[in-house]
Design a protein around this motif. Structure first.
Motif, mmCIF file in Angstrom:
data_model
loop_
_atom_site.group_PDB
_atom_site.id
_atom_site.type_symbol
_atom_site.label_atom_id
_atom_site.label_comp_id
_atom_site.label_asym_id
_atom_site.label_seq_id
_atom_site.Cartn_x
_atom_site.Cartn_y
_atom_site.Cartn_z
ATOM 1 N N ARG A 37 0.916 -1.141 -0.020
ATOM 2 C CA ARG A 37 -0.037 0.100 -0.080
ATOM 3 C C ARG A 37 0.946 1.172 0.202
ATOM 4 O O ARG A 37 0.586 2.253 -0.561
ATOM 5 C CB ARG A 37 -0.916 0.049 1.402
ATOM 6 N N GLN A 38 2.087 1.296 0.726
ATOM 7 C CA GLN A 38 2.869 2.411 0.822
ATOM 8 C C GLN A 38 3.584 2.673 -0.562
ATOM 9 O O GLN A 38 3.720 3.803 -0.876
ATOM 10 C CB GLN A 38 3.773 2.186 2.007
ATOM 11 N N LEU A 39 4.050 1.628 -1.138
ATOM 12 C CA LEU A 39 4.783 1.799 -2.329
ATOM 13 C C LEU A 39 3.686 2.210 -3.536
ATOM 14 O O LEU A 39 4.289 3.154 -4.287
ATOM 15 C CB LEU A 39 5.350 0.235 -2.803
ATOM 16 N N VAL A 40 2.347 1.848 -3.555
ATOM 17 C CA VAL A 40 1.603 2.213 -4.562
ATOM 18 C C VAL A 40 1.253 3.648 -4.058
ATOM 19 O O VAL A 40 1.005 4.478 -5.205
ATOM 20 C CB VAL A 40 0.435 1.076 -4.620
ATOM 21 N N ALA A 41 0.977 4.074 -3.037
ATOM 22 C CA ALA A 41 0.739 5.506 -2.797
ATOM 23 C C ALA A 41 1.994 6.317 -3.058
ATOM 24 O O ALA A 41 1.692 7.528 -3.624
ATOM 25 C CB ALA A 41 0.386 5.754 -1.434
ATOM 26 N N LYS A 42 2.955 5.792 -2.884
ATOM 27 C CA LYS A 42 4.266 6.689 -3.107
ATOM 28 C C LYS A 42 4.655 6.862 -4.520
ATOM 29 O O LYS A 42 5.215 7.801 -4.962
ATOM 30 C CB LYS A 42 5.553 5.947 -2.512
ATOM 31 N N ASN A 43 4.279 5.961 -5.203
ATOM 32 C CA ASN A 43 4.334 6.021 -6.995
ATOM 33 C C ASN A 43 2.966 6.691 -7.481
ATOM 34 O O ASN A 43 2.602 6.503 -8.595
ATOM 35 C CB ASN A 43 4.186 4.619 -7.539
#
Length: 254
Positions: free
Chosen positions: A216-222
């Motif tokens: 979830r954090q990686l998707v949001a960061k991208n």
């Protein structure tokens, strides 16, 4: 820059060395063994350690010469850079904000050196060379490089890793294109295992291990928070987030 000679013609020499190294005495002409059996396995580079490529350099600055000489076999280097050879001109650095300022100053310094030779003929050229600016253009010179040093050091540090001086990058990139022309399969394969993406891979794995981010954090960061995670390109996601490399000193200066 011209690639004059490569000792591993047709990969026959490295095929023979690979067969000896691995004990494949009944199949010594396998020219793919080193690339497919050793490079891909992360094994020894012994088969190309003794193979060399000879390059002829024209119009290259003393700065680039100094960057390259570290990696050479050295049997063809110009003694001390110049010795009794006069510079062929000068090279204005690509990073210069005011190229004409550098042009005028280097031109003036070379003229003063030449004037010194005329007014004081007792002074040797070996002594006068200490007054040359660092950006002088070298006379033509040849350098020999081990193929292993090329792929693991010269190409990796000067073009595949970020941060090298632009002029050096240009010269070394020409060296890579020259050897790739000689054997595209060999050098494309070596680039795949040592090329510019490797730093991103290493950074991504290190940050994943240290930070342990959630998907979830990686998707949001991208900026893909609304995307269907099942359709995301995982490699692209990792390289754009935890694998993204910081700016170099040259990027910041620009």
């Amino acid at each position: 820059m011209i690639a004059l000679r490569s000792t591993d013609k047709g990969r026959k020499s490295s095929a023979f060395a690979s067969a000896l190294y691995l004990g494949k005495y009944n199949d010594m002409d396998n020219t793919d063994r080193f690339l497919n059996g050793m490079v891909k396995a992360g094994h020894s580079y012994e088969p190309i350690r003794g193979e060399t490529v000879t390059f002829l350099f024209l119009g290259v600055s003393k700065t680039v010469y100094d960057h390259l000489i570290t990696y050479t076999i050295r049997n063809r280097r110009i003694a001390g850079g110049f010795r009794v050879n006069k510079p062929w001109g000068f090279v204005v650095p690509n990073e210069a904000k005011d190229p004409w300022l550098y042009h005028r100053m280097m031109e003036d310094q070379l003229a003063r050196c030449e004037q010194l030779r005329k007014e004081h003929p007792e002074e040797s050229l070996q002594a006068i060379r200490s007054l040359y600016p660092i950006g002088v253009m070298m006379p033509p010179f040849m350098l020999d490089f081990s193929e292993e040093a090329l792929v693991k050091n010269v190409f990796r540090q000067r073009i595949w890793e970020r941060g090298a001086q632009e002029e050096t990058c240009d010269v070394v990139n020409s060296m890579f294109e020259a050897v790739r022309t000689l054997d595209p399969e060999k050098w494309n394969s070596l680039q795949e295992y040592h090329g510019p993406h490797i730093d991103g891979h290493n950074r991504a794995m290190r940050k994943l291990r240290e930070q342990r981010p959630t998907l979830r954090q990686l998707v949001a960061k991208n900026n893909n928070a609304q995307a269907d995670v099942m359709d995301l390109d995982v490699y692209e996601l990792l390289m754009d987030t935890v694998g993204k490399l910081p700016k170099t000193m040259w990027d910041k200066a620009g």
